[in-house]
Design a protein around this motif. Sequence first.
Motif, short mmCIF file in Angstrom:
data_model
loop_
_atom_site.label_atom_id
_atom_site.label_comp_id
_atom_site.label_asym_id
_atom_site.label_seq_id
_atom_site.Cartn_x
_atom_site.Cartn_y
_atom_site.Cartn_z
N GLY A 185 0.81 -1.21 0.00
CA GLY A 185 0.00 0.00 0.00
C GLY A 185 0.84 1.26 0.00
O GLY A 185 0.52 2.23 -0.69
N ASP A 186 1.94 1.25 0.77
CA ASP A 186 2.82 2.42 0.79
C ASP A 186 3.44 2.67 -0.57
O ASP A 186 3.55 3.81 -1.02
CB ASP A 186 3.92 2.23 1.85
N VAL A 187 3.87 1.58 -1.22
CA VAL A 187 4.46 1.73 -2.56
C VAL A 187 3.43 2.27 -3.54
O VAL A 187 3.73 3.15 -4.35
CB VAL A 187 5.02 0.37 -3.05
N ARG A 188 2.17 1.76 -3.44
CA ARG A 188 1.12 2.25 -4.33
C ARG A 188 0.83 3.73 -4.08
O ARG A 188 0.68 4.51 -5.02
CB ARG A 188 -0.14 1.42 -4.13
N GLN A 189 0.76 4.11 -2.80
CA GLN A 189 0.51 5.51 -2.49
C GLN A 189 1.66 6.40 -2.95
O GLN A 189 1.44 7.52 -3.43
CB GLN A 189 0.28 5.67 -0.99
N LEU A 190 2.88 5.90 -2.80
CA LEU A 190 4.03 6.67 -3.26
C LEU A 190 3.99 6.85 -4.77
O LEU A 190 4.27 7.94 -5.29
CB LEU A 190 5.33 5.97 -2.84
N HIS A 191 3.61 5.77 -5.47
CA HIS A 191 3.51 5.86 -6.93
C HIS A 191 2.42 6.86 -7.33
O HIS A 191 2.63 7.68 -8.23
CB HIS A 191 3.19 4.47 -7.49
N ALA A 193 1.36 9.35 -5.53
CA ALA A 193 1.83 10.70 -5.18
C ALA A 193 2.81 11.22 -6.24
O ALA A 193 2.77 12.40 -6.61
CB ALA A 193 2.50 10.69 -3.81
N ASN A 194 3.68 10.32 -6.74
CA ASN A 194 4.62 10.74 -7.79
C ASN A 194 3.88 11.13 -9.07
O ASN A 194 4.24 12.11 -9.73
CB ASN A 194 5.62 9.61 -8.07
N LEU A 195 2.84 10.34 -9.41
CA LEU A 195 2.05 10.68 -10.60
C LEU A 195 1.36 12.03 -10.42
O LEU A 195 1.29 12.83 -11.36
CB LEU A 195 1.02 9.58 -10.87
N GLU A 196 0.85 12.27 -9.20
CA GLU A 196 0.19 13.55 -8.94
C GLU A 196 1.19 14.70 -9.04
O GLU A 196 0.88 15.77 -9.57
CB GLU A 196 -0.46 13.53 -7.56
N LEU A 197 2.42 14.47 -8.53
CA LEU A 197 3.45 15.50 -8.65
C LEU A 197 3.79 15.78 -10.11
O LEU A 197 4.01 16.93 -10.50
CB LEU A 197 4.70 15.08 -7.88
N ILE A 198 3.85 14.70 -10.90
CA ILE A 198 4.13 14.88 -12.33
C ILE A 198 3.02 15.69 -12.99
O ILE A 198 3.27 16.60 -13.79
CB ILE A 198 4.31 13.51 -13.01
N ARG A 199 1.74 15.34 -12.64
CA ARG A 199 0.62 16.08 -13.22
C ARG A 199 0.66 17.55 -12.80
O ARG A 199 0.43 18.45 -13.61
CB ARG A 199 -0.70 15.45 -12.79
#
Length: 410
Positions: A185-191, A193-199
């Motif tokens: 779950g942490d890895v999924r949330q981090l992924h 969050a990274n996608l949101e940062l990219i957006r």
Amino acid sequence: GFERAFGLSLDAPGQLPLWAVILARSVAAALLVVAGVAALRRWRADRWPAALVLALPAVVVAALIVLAAVGQDSLPVLLDSAAQSQLRRDPEAPLFAASGIALVTLQALIGICFLGAAALSYQLFRRDRRGVDAYLAIGFTLAAFSQLHGAIHPGAFGSVVTTGDLLRVAFYAVLLIALAAESRGDVRQLHEANLELIRLREADMARATAEERARLAREIHDGMSQELWFAKLKQGRLLQLPDLSSGARGLGEEVAGAIESALAEARQAILALRPTEGATFGQVIERYVEDFADRFGIPAVCRSDPAAEGLSSRSQAELLRIVQEALNNTRKHADATRVQVEVEATPSGLRLTVSDNGRGFEPDTTPSRGYGLRSMQERAGLIGATLAIDSRPQDGTRVIIEVPVVEPAR
């Protein structure tokens, strides 16, 4: 002699193994209850030093077990002589009534603490909907029942495996599953969050780019365009002078044509810099093609597939620049009487085609180092597209751009 020395042997069962197990599990259960309360009340983690939470309980438990080992003979009795005899005689049989009231009470209290931790984990699951809390609630419930089994069939002695031990193994397995679920779950949330940062980064870049283009468009409109209009007016007045020679008049008309062409280029540049104000990509393409036809008297049509609206703003901007450069080449070199711009969906993405019925050329024999063609190829490469030129002498020219469905990360 190690087992006999510490009361672990069934031949001489002692009190130390029982007290060691009760001490360790009671501290663990208490910590789990405190952790559940802290999570529910959202206590700040930095208020609790790591050494206090992780190291101190373990050190205290280990020290107390050592002290108990030194004074084994003075430990309170949890399993009396009758129960010890029954355990030696038939290790597989539950003790039931032979278990002392103190042993049953302590194990039950520890089991109640584990049930409390399970209830707190369930409350956390209902509040946050985190899978790890559901796993913890199940695991703590298994741990509570293992304590009840330990009260009626103590498994603290060597070579004895009880149902309480099996429940405890199941508890450990559930904990491992919970840790794996939490890590996933942490890895999924981090992924995410990274996608949101990219957006957010791309949105910020698009906003900054749009603001800069709008500023440049204003500069061109309020500066260079106004100066060109002023020069056009002065040149018109100059051509009206009666005493101009024929050579000077011809040169003046050439200058007037150059100024008119520069004004057209400035208008196209402004449209290119501010293309999407209140319009879709298809509308922007159509507007530009109509302006091109009106300016230069070359009939032009445009058809755009709605699928083009799914492209990123970066891709749409680069495609518009490619269309502009292709139309400029048509105007300057093709001697065409008809132009067509088409955007259509394909199985692999989108295809944009700019075609004319001009005189064409031989791509293999024509130098390809011109800035216009190189610029179009570079713009296509920036969005992961491919650009091809299809042309033959006296058969027109087609500029074809293939845009993939999945655009590369920028």
